[in-house]
Design an enzyme around this catalytic site. Structure first.
Site, PDB file in Angstrom:
ATOM      1  N   HIS A   1       2.573   3.355  -8.951  1.00 27.24           N
ATOM      2  CA  HIS A   1       2.346   1.922  -9.180  1.00 27.24           C
ATOM      3  C   HIS A   1       3.516   1.303  -9.943  1.00 27.24           C
ATOM      4  O   HIS A   1       3.915   0.167  -9.669  1.00 27.24           O
ATOM      5  CB  HIS A   1       1.042   1.715  -9.938  1.00 27.24           C
ATOM      6  CG  HIS A   1      -0.180   2.071  -9.149  1.00 27.24           C
ATOM      7  ND1 HIS A   1      -0.402   1.584  -7.876  1.00 27.24           N
ATOM      8  CD2 HIS A   1      -1.250   2.872  -9.444  1.00 27.24           C
ATOM      9  CE1 HIS A   1      -1.559   2.068  -7.417  1.00 27.24           C
ATOM     10  NE2 HIS A   1      -2.076   2.849  -8.346  1.00 27.24           N
TER      11      HIS A   1
ATOM     12  N   GLU B   1     -12.158  -4.778  -4.590  1.00 31.10           N
ATOM     13  CA  GLU B   1     -12.682  -3.432  -4.341  1.00 31.10           C
ATOM     14  C   GLU B   1     -11.986  -2.365  -5.193  1.00 31.10           C
ATOM     15  O   GLU B   1     -12.493  -1.244  -5.329  1.00 31.10           O
ATOM     16  CB  GLU B   1     -12.528  -3.074  -2.858  1.00 31.10           C
ATOM     17  CG  GLU B   1     -13.440  -3.837  -1.912  1.00 31.10           C
ATOM     18  CD  GLU B   1     -12.957  -5.264  -1.649  1.00 31.10           C
ATOM     19  OE1 GLU B   1     -11.722  -5.502  -1.724  1.00 31.10           O
ATOM     20  OE2 GLU B   1     -13.804  -6.137  -1.391  1.00 31.10           O
ATOM     21  N   ASN B   2     -10.821  -2.696  -5.756  1.00 34.56           N
ATOM     22  CA  ASN B   2     -10.066  -1.699  -6.516  1.00 34.56           C
ATOM     23  C   ASN B   2     -10.735  -1.291  -7.828  1.00 34.56           C
ATOM     24  O   ASN B   2     -10.346  -0.285  -8.440  1.00 34.56           O
ATOM     25  CB  ASN B   2      -8.652  -2.192  -6.805  1.00 34.56           C
ATOM     26  CG  ASN B   2      -7.740  -2.168  -5.597  1.00 34.56           C
ATOM     27  OD1 ASN B   2      -6.752  -2.898  -5.544  1.00 34.56           O
ATOM     28  ND2 ASN B   2      -8.057  -1.352  -4.600  1.00 34.56           N
TER      29      ASN B   2
ATOM     30  N   ILE C   1      -6.584  -4.987   7.507  1.00 34.38           N
ATOM     31  CA  ILE C   1      -6.156  -6.101   6.670  1.00 34.38           C
ATOM     32  C   ILE C   1      -6.813  -6.083   5.295  1.00 34.38           C
ATOM     33  O   ILE C   1      -6.432  -6.860   4.418  1.00 34.38           O
ATOM     34  CB  ILE C   1      -6.399  -7.457   7.357  1.00 34.38           C
ATOM     35  CG1 ILE C   1      -7.878  -7.667   7.684  1.00 34.38           C
ATOM     36  CG2 ILE C   1      -5.572  -7.538   8.633  1.00 34.38           C
ATOM     37  CD1 ILE C   1      -8.158  -9.046   8.269  1.00 34.38           C
TER      38      ILE C   1
ATOM     39  N   GLY D   1       0.102   5.329  -4.560  1.00 35.18           N
ATOM     40  CA  GLY D   1      -0.496   6.587  -4.998  1.00 35.18           C
ATOM     41  C   GLY D   1      -0.008   7.769  -4.192  1.00 35.18           C
ATOM     42  O   GLY D   1       0.326   8.827  -4.745  1.00 35.18           O
TER      43      GLY D   1
ATOM     44  N   ASP E   1       0.841  -1.204   0.000  1.00 35.96           N
ATOM     45  CA  ASP E   1       0.000   0.000   0.000  1.00 35.96           C
ATOM     46  C   ASP E   1       0.873   1.250   0.000  1.00 35.96           C
ATOM     47  O   ASP E   1       1.989   1.243   0.519  1.00 35.96           O
ATOM     48  CB  ASP E   1      -0.898  -0.010   1.245  1.00 35.96           C
ATOM     49  CG  ASP E   1      -2.018   1.001   1.155  1.00 35.96           C
ATOM     50  OD1 ASP E   1      -2.389   1.399   0.030  1.00 35.96           O
ATOM     51  OD2 ASP E   1      -2.535   1.410   2.209  1.00 35.96           O
TER      52      ASP E   1
ATOM     53  N   ARG F   1     -11.912   2.376  -8.262  1.00 31.86           N
ATOM     54  CA  ARG F   1     -11.024   3.498  -8.599  1.00 31.86           C
ATOM     55  C   ARG F   1     -11.400   4.052  -9.970  1.00 31.86           C
ATOM     56  O   ARG F   1     -12.225   3.488 -10.679  1.00 31.86           O
ATOM     57  CB  ARG F   1      -9.569   3.040  -8.546  1.00 31.86           C
ATOM     58  CG  ARG F   1      -9.147   2.591  -7.164  1.00 31.86           C
ATOM     59  CD  ARG F   1      -7.680   2.271  -7.079  1.00 31.86           C
ATOM     60  NE  ARG F   1      -7.301   1.878  -5.725  1.00 31.86           N
ATOM     61  CZ  ARG F   1      -6.061   1.640  -5.331  1.00 31.86           C
ATOM     62  NH1 ARG F   1      -5.051   1.760  -6.195  1.00 31.86           N
ATOM     63  NH2 ARG F   1      -5.807   1.288  -4.084  1.00 31.86           N
TER      64      ARG F   1
END
Length: 244
Positions: free
Chosen positions: A39, A69-70, A197, A25, A22, A73
């Protein structure tokens, strides 16, 4: 290796390390650059970390590349990430194979484009006989999604009569998970200062040790990995037992 689940003991270095990578960005934005710049820097960092694993006794490395979930974006960032994954596989395939790295992908491939899936399949095939390091890349992966997909497969076997309901226990479900051929992670590392997590290896990390560190992923080094492994080696893993 992990300590004895019955008695607990001081752990040696971790055999399986999982990393939530993580901060790409934020790393880029702090430098006045677009998020995709971060990235790309993060992808280069993966190469260094993989190379450091053998000397640290790490046999399995699992990295969280893209979550279910990405997809929320921006379309531009998602498209850029998918292009980055294709470029990474194409560029790194031969080097990974020559260094003895076996690559596996976990996650739901249905939503990925056909070219990327083909590259993933090719890389897995190219490296399938390697055994120096087992690199698992979680791509379009979510822990809840994985458990749901595993449960559907298990339920189908029950419906087909190949599995009896009374035979289902906590040892059954792992055989249906994406990670069924892997040991559970000993150590899970989350970079960038976040202390959650994020739906990563929910079942597998029930007794993993965790490290939440402030370092942004593009700044993470082999030296920091070594430090975290050494810290892990000083812990006492009890697996729920009480040590006298």
């Amino acid at each position: 290796m992990p300590s004895d689940p019955e008695t607990g003991s001081q752990a040696a270095g971790p055999r399986h390390v999982a990393i939530i990578m993580d901060g790409n960005g934020r790393w880029a934005q702090a430098r006045g650059r677009p998020r995709l710049f971060g990235h790309h820097a993060g992808a280069r960092r993966v190469r260094e970390v993989v190379a450091a694993c053998p000397d640290l006794g790490i046999k399995y490395l699992t990295i969280f590349a893209f979550s279910t979930e990405n997809w929320k974006r921006t379309q531009a960032e998602v498209a850029g990430l998918m292009n980055l994954f294709r470029r990474y596989i194409t560029k790194e395939a031969r080097a990974l194979a020559e260094r003895g790295v076996r690559v596996r992908f976990i996650g739901d491939r249905v939503r990925l484009d056909k070219k990327l899936i083909a590259l993933m399949d090719q890389l897995e095939k190219l490296t399938e006989t390697n055994d120096l390091i087992n690199l698992t890349i979680a791509l379009n992966y979510g822990g809840r999604d994985e458990v749901a997909r595993a449960t559907r497969r298990l339920a189908q076997d029950v419906a087909d009569g190949t599995l009896l309901p009374q035979d289902v226990d906590e040892e059954t479900l792992p055989r249906y998970l994406d990670t069924r051929v892997l040991p559970d992670p000993d150590l899970v590392i989350r970079t960038s200062g976040e202390a959650r997590i994020s739906n990563f290896l929910l079942w597998q990390s029930a007794y993993s040790e965790y490290e939440f560190i402030d370092t942004l992923w593009p700044d993470f080094t082999a030296e920091e990995l070594a430090r975290l492994c050494a810290s892990y080696g000083g812990r006492e893993r009890r697996f729920g037992a009480v040590i006298a």
